[in-house]
Motif scaffolding. Structure first.
Motif, PDB file in Angstrom:
ATOM      1  N   MET A   1       0.842  -1.177   0.000  1.00  0.00           N
ATOM      2  CA  MET A   1       0.000   0.000   0.000  1.00  0.00           C
ATOM      3  C   MET A   1       0.884   1.236   0.000  1.00  0.00           C
ATOM      4  SD  MET A   1      -1.402   0.466   3.871  1.00  0.00           S
ATOM      5  CE  MET A   1      -0.449  -0.487   5.022  1.00  0.00           C
ATOM      6  N   VAL A   3       1.727   4.827   1.372  1.00  0.00           N
ATOM      7  CA  VAL A   3       1.514   5.637   2.570  1.00  0.00           C
ATOM      8  C   VAL A   3       2.246   6.959   2.365  1.00  0.00           C
ATOM      9  CG1 VAL A   3       1.815   5.777   5.069  1.00  0.00           C
ATOM     10  CG2 VAL A   3       1.411   3.554   3.990  1.00  0.00           C
ATOM     11  N   PRO A  45       2.199  -4.198   5.151  1.00  0.00           N
ATOM     12  CA  PRO A  45       1.676  -3.862   6.479  1.00  0.00           C
ATOM     13  C   PRO A  45       2.709  -3.972   7.610  1.00  0.00           C
ATOM     14  CG  PRO A  45       0.049  -5.119   5.271  1.00  0.00           C
ATOM     15  CD  PRO A  45       1.299  -5.114   4.438  1.00  0.00           C
ATOM     16  N   CYS A  48       5.070  -1.060   7.452  1.00  0.00           N
ATOM     17  CA  CYS A  48       4.387   0.158   7.891  1.00  0.00           C
ATOM     18  C   CYS A  48       4.370   0.239   9.419  1.00  0.00           C
ATOM     19  CB  CYS A  48       2.971   0.181   7.321  1.00  0.00           C
ATOM     20  SG  CYS A  48       2.130   1.741   7.602  1.00  0.00           S
ATOM     21  N   LYS A  52       6.279   3.165  11.457  1.00  0.00           N
ATOM     22  CA  LYS A  52       5.471   4.007  12.338  1.00  0.00           C
ATOM     23  C   LYS A  52       6.019   3.975  13.768  1.00  0.00           C
ATOM     24  CE  LYS A  52       0.657   4.616  13.695  1.00  0.00           C
ATOM     25  NZ  LYS A  52      -0.699   4.083  13.532  1.00  0.00           N
ATOM     26  N   PHE A  68       0.287  10.221   8.935  1.00  0.00           N
ATOM     27  CA  PHE A  68       0.305   9.115   7.990  1.00  0.00           C
ATOM     28  C   PHE A  68      -1.002   9.164   7.200  1.00  0.00           C
ATOM     29  CE2 PHE A  68       3.303   7.831  11.086  1.00  0.00           C
ATOM     30  CZ  PHE A  68       4.163   6.923  10.493  1.00  0.00           C
ATOM     31  N   TYR A  69      -0.902   9.143   5.877  1.00  0.00           N
ATOM     32  CA  TYR A  69      -2.076   9.070   5.003  1.00  0.00           C
ATOM     33  C   TYR A  69      -1.990   7.741   4.266  1.00  0.00           C
ATOM     34  CZ  TYR A  69      -2.378  14.089   5.836  1.00  0.00           C
ATOM     35  OH  TYR A  69      -2.470  15.328   6.423  1.00  0.00           O
ATOM     36  N   TYR A  70      -2.970   6.891   4.470  1.00  0.00           N
ATOM     37  CA  TYR A  70      -2.976   5.558   3.880  1.00  0.00           C
ATOM     38  C   TYR A  70      -3.755   5.614   2.569  1.00  0.00           C
ATOM     39  CZ  TYR A  70      -1.404   4.510   8.567  1.00  0.00           C
ATOM     40  OH  TYR A  70      -0.711   4.515   9.749  1.00  0.00           O
ATOM     41  N   GLY A  72      -3.545   3.275   0.118  1.00  0.00           N
ATOM     42  CA  GLY A  72      -3.943   1.940  -0.327  1.00  0.00           C
ATOM     43  C   GLY A  72      -3.210   1.461  -1.563  1.00  0.00           C
ATOM     44  N   TYR A  75      -3.617   3.558  -5.464  1.00  0.00           N
ATOM     45  CA  TYR A  75      -3.217   4.945  -5.225  1.00  0.00           C
ATOM     46  C   TYR A  75      -3.077   5.763  -6.492  1.00  0.00           C
ATOM     47  CZ  TYR A  75       1.275   2.955  -6.452  1.00  0.00           C
ATOM     48  OH  TYR A  75       2.277   2.296  -7.099  1.00  0.00           O
TER      49      TYR A  75
END
Length: 96
Positions: A1, A3, A45, A48, A52, A68-70, A72, A75
């Motif tokens: 994903m 981020v 994941p 991430c 984080k 944090f902007y997810y 996906g 994108y």
């Protein structure tokens, strides 16, 4: 994903300047800087979670801000780029 990570670090003292460098270095290990304090990171994941946790341990929650902007896995349709800096595709190989 994909981020998007943004940060704002209080650099009025040497400790803040040191935190800023450490946070930026940690982000460089996982993604591409697209603006001064903005990184696009293509992460699994588990990666991430690790990133984080690392960034949260480096920041001073009383002085700094971390977002944090997810975006996906789909994108591509969520990003528009305008201006002079070249855009890139995170899934393509980068030659350095």
């Amino acid at each position: 994903m994909l981020v998007l990570i943004t940060y704002d670090v209080d650099t009025r003292d040497s400790a803040g300047q040191k935190r800023l460098r450490k946070i930026a270095r940690a982000c460089v290990d996982y993604g591409q800087r697209v603006q001064c304090s903005v990184f696009e990171c293509l992460l699994e994941p588990a990666q991430c979670k690790r990133l984080k946790a690392k960034l949260l341990s480096l920041m001073d929650s009383e002085k700094d801000s971390l977002r944090f902007y997810y975006l996906g896995n789909k994108y591509e349709s969520k990003i528009e780029h305008f201006g002079c800096k070249n855009s890139y595709l995170p899934e393509e190989p980068m030659i350095i």
